[in-house]
Motif scaffolding. Structure first.
Motif, PDB file in Angstrom:
ATOM      1  N   ASN A   1       4.279   5.991  -5.203  1.00  0.00           N
ATOM      2  CA  ASN A   1       3.870   4.793  -4.267  1.00  0.00           C
ATOM      3  C   ASN A   1       4.727   4.237  -4.461  1.00  0.00           C
ATOM      4  O   ASN A   1       6.406   3.703  -3.443  1.00  0.00           O
TER       5      ASN A   1
ATOM      6  N   SER B   1       0.587  -0.697  -0.221  1.00  0.00           N
ATOM      7  CA  SER B   1      -0.082   0.210   0.240  1.00  0.00           C
ATOM      8  C   SER B   1       0.629   1.030  -0.240  1.00  0.00           C
ATOM      9  O   SER B   1       2.210   1.596   0.360  1.00  0.00           O
ATOM     10  N   GLY B   2       0.271   1.763  -0.284  1.00  0.00           N
ATOM     11  CA  GLY B   2       1.390   3.815  -0.680  1.00  0.00           C
ATOM     12  C   GLY B   2       0.640   4.693   0.754  1.00  0.00           C
ATOM     13  O   GLY B   2       0.472   3.431   1.643  1.00  0.00           O
ATOM     14  N   GLY B   3       0.866   5.388   1.290  1.00  0.00           N
ATOM     15  CA  GLY B   3       0.744   5.808   2.470  1.00  0.00           C
ATOM     16  C   GLY B   3       1.891   6.538   3.623  1.00  0.00           C
ATOM     17  O   GLY B   3       3.130   4.971   3.277  1.00  0.00           O
ATOM     18  N   SER B   4       1.476   6.872   4.664  1.00  0.00           N
ATOM     19  CA  SER B   4       2.522   7.153   5.258  1.00  0.00           C
ATOM     20  C   SER B   4       2.656   6.514   6.588  1.00  0.00           C
ATOM     21  O   SER B   4       3.708   5.484   7.427  1.00  0.00           O
ATOM     22  N   THR B   5       1.183   5.364   6.567  1.00  0.00           N
ATOM     23  CA  THR B   5       1.943   4.430   7.726  1.00  0.00           C
ATOM     24  C   THR B   5       2.003   3.672   7.377  1.00  0.00           C
ATOM     25  O   THR B   5       3.238   2.612   8.062  1.00  0.00           O
ATOM     26  N   PRO B   6       1.582   2.837   6.278  1.00  0.00           N
ATOM     27  CA  PRO B   6       2.847   1.478   5.833  1.00  0.00           C
ATOM     28  C   PRO B   6       4.140   1.721   5.641  1.00  0.00           C
ATOM     29  O   PRO B   6       5.648   1.028   5.771  1.00  0.00           O
TER      30      PRO B   6
ATOM     31  N   ASP C   1      -2.316  -0.199  -5.055  1.00  0.00           N
ATOM     32  CA  ASP C   1      -2.747   0.509  -5.917  1.00  0.00           C
ATOM     33  C   ASP C   1      -1.019   1.675  -6.313  1.00  0.00           C
ATOM     34  O   ASP C   1      -0.281   1.565  -5.346  1.00  0.00           O
TER      35      ASP C   1
ATOM     36  N   GLY D   1      -4.550   0.780   4.120  1.00  0.00           N
ATOM     37  CA  GLY D   1      -4.567   2.031   4.383  1.00  0.00           C
ATOM     38  C   GLY D   1      -6.028   2.163   4.624  1.00  0.00           C
ATOM     39  O   GLY D   1      -6.932   1.547   4.311  1.00  0.00           O
ATOM     40  N   MET D   2      -6.293   3.347   5.172  1.00  0.00           N
ATOM     41  CA  MET D   2      -7.456   3.704   5.074  1.00  0.00           C
ATOM     42  C   MET D   2      -7.526   5.516   5.332  1.00  0.00           C
ATOM     43  O   MET D   2      -6.448   5.520   5.939  1.00  0.00           O
TER      44      MET D   2
ATOM     45  N   HIS E   1     -11.776   5.427   2.528  1.00  0.00           N
ATOM     46  CA  HIS E   1     -11.176   4.870   0.602  1.00  0.00           C
ATOM     47  C   HIS E   1      -9.672   3.732   1.690  1.00  0.00           C
ATOM     48  O   HIS E   1      -9.414   4.129   2.531  1.00  0.00           O
ATOM     49  N   THR E   2      -9.590   2.948   0.953  1.00  0.00           N
ATOM     50  CA  THR E   2      -8.441   2.201   0.538  1.00  0.00           C
ATOM     51  C   THR E   2      -7.668   1.742  -0.937  1.00  0.00           C
ATOM     52  O   THR E   2      -9.037   1.908  -1.806  1.00  0.00           O
ATOM     53  N   ALA E   3      -6.904   1.619  -0.745  1.00  0.00           N
ATOM     54  CA  ALA E   3      -6.095   1.708  -1.925  1.00  0.00           C
ATOM     55  C   ALA E   3      -6.479   2.753  -3.164  1.00  0.00           C
ATOM     56  O   ALA E   3      -6.254   4.022  -1.883  1.00  0.00           O
TER      57      ALA E   3
ATOM     58  N   LYS F   1      -8.352   9.917  11.991  1.00  0.00           N
ATOM     59  CA  LYS F   1      -9.024   8.410  11.477  1.00  0.00           C
ATOM     60  C   LYS F   1     -10.049   8.038  12.691  1.00  0.00           C
ATOM     61  O   LYS F   1     -11.054   7.311  12.639  1.00  0.00           O
TER      62      LYS F   1
ATOM     63  N   ARG G   1      -6.264   7.285 -10.857  1.00  0.00           N
ATOM     64  CA  ARG G   1      -5.324   6.641  -9.563  1.00  0.00           C
ATOM     65  C   ARG G   1      -5.701   5.169 -10.868  1.00  0.00           C
ATOM     66  O   ARG G   1      -6.694   5.015 -11.818  1.00  0.00           O
TER      67      ARG G   1
END
Ligand code: 6PG
Length: 240
Positions: A84, A40-45, A72, A140-141, A146-148, A199, A176
């Protein structure tokens, strides 16, 4: 089966994610000779990817048998700050001895739809099955559920046949590229990483007793055969 785990802080949440990633990888390699994961993308992963590049895990994982895909991707160049691939390459691929042929970048150089078709061809070549049964899908969420790159109200939510699609997101005014709901739900293990107070309201809506008023994309993620594990930090779970 769905499991929800809450951690006192991001550090312990990240360590739990690292432990799960490594457990699933070692089990898959022992059982089938290879491990496949959709990142996944995002800061948490991102914290998980950085942790996997630390010396301890570098040498404990058989990177030759680990195959990493993307759940994604943004429709930007691979060297774009929002990519990503760039994010994971900077903190993980460039730090460990994973063969380049084991990293499946979404080739975003083409029209979004062609990029998605090309990636689906790569997925179908790797998974000789009716759906892509990843050993692990990391998600992530977003605050909107949303996710992905499956955002509320977008066309990809209605995709029934394709594994990987281009999805125009009006909220972002951007294209996307994303695994479809059915492709995600074919996974053997899904791990959702959510942290931060921002969140908390959506976590309460999605995981709380009251349920959500209208179904969010993350609520459409229910693995057909596999298990789903939510790893939350204390802040994200603060309204449960
Ligand atoms: C992406 C991710 C996206 C992300 C959420 C949460 O490409 O950005 O796939 O779905 O997981 O937006 O991101 P954070 O973990 O950074 O809040």
């Amino acid at each position: 089966m769905t499991v929800i785990k809450v951690f006192p802080d991001v550090e312990s949440q990240t360590q739990a994610a690292i432990d799960l990633f490594c457990r699933f990888a070692m089990e898959a390699i022992a059982d089938n000779g290879r491990f496949s994961a959709a990142l996944s993308g995002g800061s948490t992963p991102k914290r998980l990817y950085g942790g996997l590049s630390q010396a301890e895990w570098q040498h404990r994982l058989d990177w030759d048998r680990i195959h990493l895909f993307f759940g994604d991707e943004r429709h930007v160049r691979a060297d774009h700050p929002e990519s990503n691939f760039k994010m994971v390459n900077d903190v993980l691929f460039s730090q460990v001895s994973i063969p380049a042929t084991n990293v499946f970048r979404v080739k975003t150089e083409f029209d979004p739809r062609l990029s998605a078709f090309n990636y689906e061809d790569e997925l179908r070549a790797f998974f000789d099955e009716a759906w892509p049964r990843f050993d692990l899908v990391l998600l992530g969420m977003g605050e909107d559920g949303h996710t992905a790159s499956l955002f509320p109200g977008t066309a990809a939510l209605n995709e029934a046949q394709r594994w990987f699609v281009a999805n125009y997101v009006p909220q972002l005014e951007a294209w996307r590229l994303t695994l479809s709901i059915n492709a995600l739900n074919a996974a053997k293990n899904i791990v959702v990483l959510v942290s931060g107070q921002s969140k908390a309201e959506m976590i309460r809506e999605v995981l709380g007793q009251s349920g959500s008023k209208n179904q969010k994309p993350i609520e459409m993620i229910t693995p057909v055969y596999g298990e789903m594990t939510w790893l939350l930090d204390h802040e994200a779970a603060s309204l449960l």
